[in-house]
Scaffold this motif. Structure first.
Motif, short mmCIF file in Angstrom:
data_model
loop_
_atom_site.label_atom_id
_atom_site.label_comp_id
_atom_site.label_asym_id
_atom_site.label_seq_id
_atom_site.Cartn_x
_atom_site.Cartn_y
_atom_site.Cartn_z
N ARG A 109 0.84 -1.21 0.00
CA ARG A 109 0.00 0.00 0.00
C ARG A 109 0.87 1.26 0.00
NH1 ARG A 109 -3.25 -2.28 4.54
NH2 ARG A 109 -5.23 -3.08 3.73
N ASN A 110 1.85 1.27 0.88
CA ASN A 110 2.68 2.46 1.01
C ASN A 110 3.58 2.68 -0.20
OD1 ASN A 110 1.75 3.47 3.49
ND2 ASN A 110 2.91 1.92 4.60
N ARG A 113 1.32 4.39 -2.67
CA ARG A 113 1.13 5.76 -2.16
C ARG A 113 2.39 6.61 -2.41
NH1 ARG A 113 -0.51 4.53 2.59
NH2 ARG A 113 -2.72 4.77 2.13
N GLU A 149 -8.11 0.67 4.01
CA GLU A 149 -6.98 1.23 4.75
C GLU A 149 -7.25 1.19 6.25
OE1 GLU A 149 -4.18 2.05 3.78
OE2 GLU A 149 -4.27 2.58 1.68
N SER A 156 -4.37 7.89 -2.20
CA SER A 156 -4.88 6.53 -2.32
C SER A 156 -3.75 5.54 -2.58
CB SER A 156 -5.89 6.45 -3.48
OG SER A 156 -6.28 5.11 -3.72
N SER A 157 -3.91 4.34 -2.03
CA SER A 157 -2.97 3.26 -2.30
C SER A 157 -3.58 2.20 -3.21
CB SER A 157 -2.52 2.62 -0.99
OG SER A 157 -3.62 2.04 -0.32
#
Length: 289
Positions: A109-110, A113, A149, A156-157
């Protein structure tokens, strides 16, 4: 050499055989922070720069969540940078020393992002970020799209499209995955096929029909649930090949190089490129160079 290092070598050889002399050279090494940890990335930028923002493709290697490194995806990074995309391969945290796939999902996810946060500097269109994953890496890519999340963020990821190869999208009953995450309930909580919802980005799944590592039934179920909820999901099933498109069905966790079906692997690569062209992430080849 370890079992999974052999797998990595096989993947590099197979993917490299499809690229010819198109490679974009050495990547730039950068880092971002994920839950306090420094995560390395390898960034492949197109050699031609016309000043226009480009699509990005974020790459997640396989390796059973507990092995592997970002360099395993270098050949694919070079391929997509030659097609005009900025490719970013991620050294997500592995399931060792108290870490689990939950940590790797946070890193995925990061990573997406971070690509959007650095879009201006990297020459990326933040609304054209693709995630591509192989095996366990496909689990991370799909998890970034599917799971909510755990904390708020203005960035947004969720990727804008996904390409998933031999994907681990159905892991609730996997003994190995349960051992990594801490049990059956945790595995079900992190199994993408059990959490499909509407509004997800378009996805392409490339799957060997005889795969006994990430079985085809899981990919079929995942795509069926995607379509039932109004999402775009295409599954290309290759007969008579197993995990990572091997024809040695008796030895799928360590597919020997001679058994990888080159024609199937090339078709999977071509199908991925066609899918991304169709959805506007890759422009005409000649204009990209």
């Amino acid at each position: 050499m370890s079992t999974l290092r052999l797998v990595a070598l096989v993947l590099l050889l197979v993917f490299s055989s499809h690229l010819g002399a198109q490679g974009a050279g050495s990547p730039t090494i950068e880092e971002f922070t994920s839950l306090g940890a420094q995560i390395g990335v390898r960034v492949f930028s197109p050699s031609h720069n016309d000043g226009k923002p480009r699509s990005a493709i974020v790459l997640f290697h396989g390796g059973g969540w507990n092995e592997g490194e970002a360099s395993w995806m270098d050949a694919i990074g070079e391929q997509y940078s030659a097609l005009g995309m900025v490719a970013v391969s991620v050294d997500y945290r592995l399931s060792r020393d108290g870490l689990t796939p939950f940590d790797a999902v946070a890193d995925a996810r990061n990573a997406i992002r971070w690509v959007r946060e650095e879009a201006g500097r990297l020459g990326i269109d933040p609304d054209k970020v693709v995630a591509l994953g192989t095996s366990a890496g496909a689990h991370l890519a799909s998890s970034a799209a599917i799971f909510d999340e755990p904390w708020g963020s203005a960035v947004s990821s969720v990727p804008n499209a996904l390409v998933l190869r031999s994907p681990a999208v159905s892991v609730a009953t996997s003994t190995w995955f349960r051992s990594l995450v801490g049990g059956a309930a945790q595995a079900a909580a992190l199994s993408p096929d059990l959490h499909v919802r509407s509004g997800l980005p378009p996805m392409l799944l490339l799957q060997g029909a005889e795969d006994n590592v990430t079985p085809a039934a899981g990919a079929e179920r995942f795509c069926e649930r995607m379509r039932e909820r109004g999402n775009v999901c295409r599954l290309k099933l290759y007969p008579a090949v197993g995990h990572l498109f091997t024809r040695n069905l008796a030895s799928q966790e360590v597919p020997d190089y001679s058994a990888i079906d080159r024609d199937v692997s090339k078709d999977a690569s071509d199908t991925s490129i066609a899918f991304l062209k169709e959805h506007g992430f890759i422009v005409d080849d000649a204009a990209a160079r």
